[in-house]
Motif scaffolding. Structure first.
Motif, PDB file in Angstrom:
ATOM      1  N   VAL A  25      44.475  33.744  47.065  1.00  0.00           N
ATOM      2  CA  VAL A  25      43.620  33.244  48.145  1.00  0.00           C
ATOM      3  C   VAL A  25      42.977  31.950  47.658  1.00  0.00           C
ATOM      4  N   ASP A  26      42.194  31.335  48.519  1.00  0.00           N
ATOM      5  CA  ASP A  26      41.519  30.091  48.161  1.00  0.00           C
ATOM      6  C   ASP A  26      40.347  30.401  47.237  1.00  0.00           C
ATOM      7  N   VAL A  27      40.373  29.849  46.033  1.00  0.00           N
ATOM      8  CA  VAL A  27      39.325  30.099  45.042  1.00  0.00           C
ATOM      9  C   VAL A  27      38.728  28.764  44.597  1.00  0.00           C
ATOM     10  N   ARG A  28      37.406  28.715  44.524  1.00  0.00           N
ATOM     11  CA  ARG A  28      36.703  27.567  43.965  1.00  0.00           C
ATOM     12  C   ARG A  28      35.701  28.092  42.934  1.00  0.00           C
ATOM     13  N   VAL A  29      35.540  27.333  41.859  1.00  0.00           N
ATOM     14  CA  VAL A  29      34.543  27.676  40.850  1.00  0.00           C
ATOM     15  C   VAL A  29      33.434  26.639  40.929  1.00  0.00           C
ATOM     16  N   ARG A  30      32.248  27.124  41.301  1.00  0.00           N
ATOM     17  CA  ARG A  30      31.106  26.231  41.473  1.00  0.00           C
ATOM     18  C   ARG A  30      30.023  26.608  40.475  1.00  0.00           C
ATOM     19  N   ASP A  31      29.709  25.674  39.586  1.00  0.00           N
ATOM     20  CA  ASP A  31      28.705  25.925  38.547  1.00  0.00           C
ATOM     21  C   ASP A  31      29.026  27.215  37.793  1.00  0.00           C
ATOM     22  N   GLY A  32      30.317  27.434  37.563  1.00  0.00           N
ATOM     23  CA  GLY A  32      30.767  28.589  36.805  1.00  0.00           C
ATOM     24  C   GLY A  32      30.982  29.847  37.616  1.00  0.00           C
ATOM     25  N   GLU A  33      30.518  29.887  38.875  1.00  0.00           N
ATOM     26  CA  GLU A  33      30.641  31.087  39.701  1.00  0.00           C
ATOM     27  C   GLU A  33      31.849  30.977  40.630  1.00  0.00           C
ATOM     28  N   ILE A  34      32.545  32.115  40.789  1.00  0.00           N
ATOM     29  CA  ILE A  34      33.746  32.158  41.608  1.00  0.00           C
ATOM     30  C   ILE A  34      33.369  32.360  43.075  1.00  0.00           C
ATOM     31  N   PHE A  35      33.868  31.461  43.930  1.00  0.00           N
ATOM     32  CA  PHE A  35      33.747  31.590  45.379  1.00  0.00           C
ATOM     33  C   PHE A  35      35.147  31.776  45.949  1.00  0.00           C
ATOM     34  N   VAL A  36      35.256  32.606  46.979  1.00  0.00           N
ATOM     35  CA  VAL A  36      36.555  32.944  47.552  1.00  0.00           C
ATOM     36  C   VAL A  36      36.520  32.735  49.057  1.00  0.00           C
ATOM     37  N   ARG A  37      37.657  32.261  49.604  1.00  0.00           N
ATOM     38  CA  ARG A  37      37.784  32.129  51.047  1.00  0.00           C
ATOM     39  C   ARG A  37      39.174  32.612  51.463  1.00  0.00           C
ATOM     40  N   THR A  38      39.199  33.510  52.442  1.00  0.00           N
ATOM     41  CA  THR A  38      40.452  34.048  52.945  1.00  0.00           C
ATOM     42  C   THR A  38      40.254  34.483  54.396  1.00  0.00           C
TER      43      THR A  38
ATOM     44  N   GLY B 216      31.366  30.085  55.184  1.00  0.00           N
ATOM     45  CA  GLY B 216      32.772  30.472  55.243  1.00  0.00           C
ATOM     46  C   GLY B 216      33.345  30.962  53.933  1.00  0.00           C
ATOM     47  N   TRP B 217      32.555  30.960  52.875  1.00  0.00           N
ATOM     48  CA  TRP B 217      32.997  31.426  51.558  1.00  0.00           C
ATOM     49  C   TRP B 217      32.268  32.716  51.200  1.00  0.00           C
ATOM     50  N   VAL B 218      32.871  33.474  50.284  1.00  0.00           N
ATOM     51  CA  VAL B 218      32.242  34.679  49.741  1.00  0.00           C
ATOM     52  C   VAL B 218      31.841  34.408  48.293  1.00  0.00           C
ATOM     53  N   ARG B 219      30.568  34.554  48.016  1.00  0.00           N
ATOM     54  CA  ARG B 219      30.102  34.466  46.625  1.00  0.00           C
ATOM     55  C   ARG B 219      30.479  35.758  45.911  1.00  0.00           C
ATOM     56  N   THR B 220      31.318  35.676  44.916  1.00  0.00           N
ATOM     57  CA  THR B 220      31.675  36.893  44.182  1.00  0.00           C
ATOM     58  C   THR B 220      30.587  37.311  43.218  1.00  0.00           C
ATOM     59  N   ARG B 221      29.764  36.363  42.802  1.00  0.00           N
ATOM     60  CA  ARG B 221      28.738  36.572  41.781  1.00  0.00           C
ATOM     61  C   ARG B 221      29.369  37.000  40.455  1.00  0.00           C
ATOM     62  N   ASP B 222      30.625  36.593  40.279  1.00  0.00           N
ATOM     63  CA  ASP B 222      31.315  36.699  38.997  1.00  0.00           C
ATOM     64  C   ASP B 222      31.532  35.297  38.452  1.00  0.00           C
ATOM     65  N   LEU B 223      31.572  35.188  37.131  1.00  0.00           N
ATOM     66  CA  LEU B 223      31.769  33.909  36.476  1.00  0.00           C
ATOM     67  C   LEU B 223      33.218  33.777  36.030  1.00  0.00           C
ATOM     68  N   GLY B 224      33.769  32.577  36.131  1.00  0.00           N
ATOM     69  CA  GLY B 224      35.158  32.413  35.721  1.00  0.00           C
ATOM     70  C   GLY B 224      35.560  30.965  35.682  1.00  0.00           C
ATOM     71  N   LYS B 225      36.852  30.754  35.369  1.00  0.00           N
ATOM     72  CA  LYS B 225      37.413  29.405  35.393  1.00  0.00           C
ATOM     73  C   LYS B 225      38.910  29.496  35.651  1.00  0.00           C
ATOM     74  N   LEU B 226      39.459  28.428  36.193  1.00  0.00           N
ATOM     75  CA  LEU B 226      40.891  28.303  36.398  1.00  0.00           C
ATOM     76  C   LEU B 226      41.459  27.484  35.252  1.00  0.00           C
ATOM     77  N   ASP B 227      42.493  28.028  34.568  1.00  0.00           N
ATOM     78  CA  ASP B 227      43.051  27.284  33.449  1.00  0.00           C
ATOM     79  C   ASP B 227      44.060  26.240  33.935  1.00  0.00           C
TER      80      ASP B 227
END
Length: 465
Positions: free
Chosen positions: A304-317, A338-349
Motif C-alpha cells: 500500500v502507499d507508505v510514507r515515513v514522516r519524522d520517523g513514523e509510518i503513515f499508511v494510505r489505502t 486521508g492517511w492512517v497514523r500507525t504510531r510505529d517507527l520505521g524506514k524504507l531501505d
C-alpha cells in the motif's frame, strides 16, 4: 450484478461453486452450493428481522459453516457487522440484532425468500466494526465502510500484491479457529476460498498437533506459538510436509529467530506487518528471505502507499478504516488527511523494503493483542504501597512480548506482586497482567530528565516473578 460491492465476489463464488468443498468441520463437509443455500436462508431470516443497510448485526458465534454463512449473509443484506464482546456497552451495541448459536439455528431454517444474492451495502455505510482489545479501558471499534471493503484486494485476484499471489497458491487447506470476527481469520479465509481452497476448522488450535490432524497447508500463527512450534520440531519432530504457509502475526520477530524458523520448518513463513485500521501493509515471502538474508530484518515491500514522516509510518489505502466507532477524538488523532497514523517507527531501505524500528506509542503486544502501558501503570499506581509505576514490554517465548512492571515503593511500604497483578487483572485485563514485578529505588532518567523506560530491562535489578 454489482461485482465491485462487498461481498458480491464471495456470493458469486458460492453460487457457481457447485460441489466444490469450501468448509470442513470434522467429518462434515459443506459444498459451495450448500453454503450458498445457507447464506440465502440466513439472509432471508435477517431481512425478516429488520436487518439491512444501516442496521447493526452482532455475531456471537463459534467458527462453524453456519457462522461463516451468517457473516456473509449479514454483509449481503448491507448490515453493520461486528463480533460480540462481553464488555461492550449498550451504547456501543447501538441496538444491534445479536445473533448467537440459538438464533442462528432458527435463521438457518428460515425459508428462502427467492431474492437473488445481490450485495445491498451502501458505499458510505459502516460494513463492519472490529473491536480492539480494550487495553485502554474501553474497547475501540475500528470502522470499515462498504466502499473500503469493496476496494480491498482480498476477493479480487487481479488486485493481489505479489506476496499475496504467492501465498494464495498455498491455501488449499486453511486452518480457521477462534472467531470469524477476527480480521486476519476472515480476510485470509476469503483469500483461501477465492484461491480455490477449503476452510478447515480447528476446535483446538494447538501446534503442531492441529496442523497434522487436519492436514493443514496453511495457518496464521503468533510469534509466541511459532517459537513453541520451532522448539517442538527440534525436540520431537512430526511430519509437516503438507505445510506450505504460516502467516506470522502480532509481535515483532527478531531476524535470528526468523532465520531459525525457516531452517527448521522450511520455506513456509510469510512475515507480515499490518494493523486493524489498515489491514496488511507489507509482507516478506520465504523466497525473498532465502534469497537475501537482509530481508529477514524487514517486513517486506509495502503493498500500500507508505510514507515515513519524522520517523513514523503513515499508511494510505482505499481499503483502510475511516474512524473509530463513536470516538471522534481518537479518530482525529489517527485518521489524518486521508492517511492512517500507525504510531510505529520505521524506514524504507534502498531496495524499498520496510524496516520497523519501534513504536511511537507506549504499547506491548501480547498474543497479538495491543496492551497500552498507561492503563497498566495507573492500575499499579493505585495501590497504596506504590509511589511510581512503569511498564515495559520484553520478548517472550510464549506470548511474543510480555508485560514487565517496575515499581518504586512508598516510604516504609513493601509492594506485594500478587496484589499488584490482581489489580491489573481487574482494572485492565488478564493479558495485561505483568509477567514480572520489580521493586526499584528510582527510575532511570534520560538526558531530558524524563523517565527512560528503555533502561529498565537492562539488568541489575531483582525481579519478583
Amino acid at each position: 450484478m454489482p461485482a465491485d460491492v462487498w461481498p458480491q465476489p464471495v456470493l458469486d463464488l458460492l453460487e457457481s461453486g457447485g460441489d466444490r468443498p469450501v468448509f470442513e468441520d470434522a467429518s462434515t463437509v459443506t459444498t459451495a452450493s450448500a453454503m450458498a443455500g445457507l447464506v440465502r436462508r440466513v439472509a432471508a431470516g435477517l431481512r425478516s428481522r429488520g436487518a439491512g443497510p444501516g442496521v447493526g448485526v452482532t455475531l456471537d458465534l463459534p467458527v462453524t459453516a453456519a457462522a461463516f454463512a451468517a457473516t456473509m449473509a449479514a454483509f449481503a443484506v448491507g448490515a453493520r457487522v461486528s463480533g460480540w464482546r462481553a464488555d461492550l456497552s449498550p451504547a456501543q451495541l447501538s441496538g444491534s440484532l445479536v445473533v448467537d448459536s440459538a438464533a442462528l439455528a432458527a435463521l438457518a431454517e428460515h425459508p428462502d425468500d427467492g431474492l437473488p444474492l445481490v450485495a445491498a451495502g451502501r458505499a458510505a455505510d459502516p460494513a463492519r466494526i472490529i473491536w480492539t482489545s480494550g487495553s485502554t479501558g474501553t474497547p475501540k471499534g475500528v470502522v470499515q465502510t462498504y466502499a473500503a471493503m469493496s476496494a480491498a484486494w482480498v476477493a479480487y485476484p487481479d488486485r493481489w500484491p505479489p506476496a499475496i499471489a504467492d501465498l494464495a497458491t498455498r491455501l488449499r487447506r486453511y486452518l480457521v479457529f477462534g472467531s470469524l470476527a477476527s480480521q486476519v481469520m476472515l480476510e485470509y479465509g476469503v483469500l483461501a476460498l477465492v484461491a480455490g481452497g477449503t476452510l478447515v476448522v480447528a476446535p483446538r488450535p494447538v501446534f503442531p498437533a492441529a496442523l497434522v490432524a487436519h492436514r493443514a497447508t496453511a495457518s496464521v500463527i503468533t510469534v509466541g506459538k511459532l517459537h513453541q512450534l520451532v522448539r517442538d520440531q527440534r525436540a520431537n519432530p512430526v511430519d509437516l510436509r503438507h505445510l506450505r504457509a504460516l502467516m506470522v502475526s502480532g509481535s515483532p520477530l527478531a531476524p535470528g529467530r526468523l532465520a531459525e524458523a525457516l531452517d527448521v520448518l522450511g520455506p513456509v513463513l510469510f512475515h507480515g506487518y499490518g494493523q486493524t485500521e489498515t489491514s496488511m501493509i507489507a509482507m516478506v515471502t520465504p523466497a525473498e528471505m532465502l534469497a537475501d538474508a537482509a530481508t529477514l530484518a524487514t517486513v517486506g515491500r509495502p503493498a500500500v502507499d507508505v510514507r515515513v514522516r519524522d520517523g513514523e509510518i503513515f499508511v494510505r489505502t482505499p481499503a483502510q478504516a475511516s474512524s473509530y466507532w463513536q470516538d471522534p477524538g481518537e479518530s482525529a488523532e489517527v485518521f489524518v488527511d486521508g492517511w492512517v497514523r500507525t504510531r510505529d517507527l520505521g524506514k524504507l531501505d534502498a531496495d524499498g523494503y520496510l524496516r520497523l524500528l519501534g513504536r511511537a506509542r507506549d504499547v506491548i503486544i501480547v498474543n497479538a493483542q495491543v496492551i497500552h502501558a498507561g492503563p497498566v501503570e495507573r492500575a499499579l499506581a493505585a495501590d497504596t504501597t506504590v509511589a511510581e509505576a512503569y511498564v515495559v514490554g520484553g520478548p517472550d517465548e510464549t506470548t511474543g512480548e510480555a508485560v514487565h512492571a517496575f515499581v518504586v515503593p512508598r516510604a516504609g511500604r513493601t509492594p506485594d506482586p500478587d496484589v499488584l497483578r490482581a489489580l491489573v487483572a481487574v482494572q485492565v485485563n488478564d493479558l495485561a497482567v505483568p509477567r514480572t514485578v520489580t521493586v526499584i529505588d528510582r527510575v532511570p532518567l534520560a538526558p531530558s530528565g524524563k523517565p527512560d523506560k528503555s533502561q529498565l530491562l537492562r539488568g541489575g535489578t531483582d525481579q519478583t516473578p
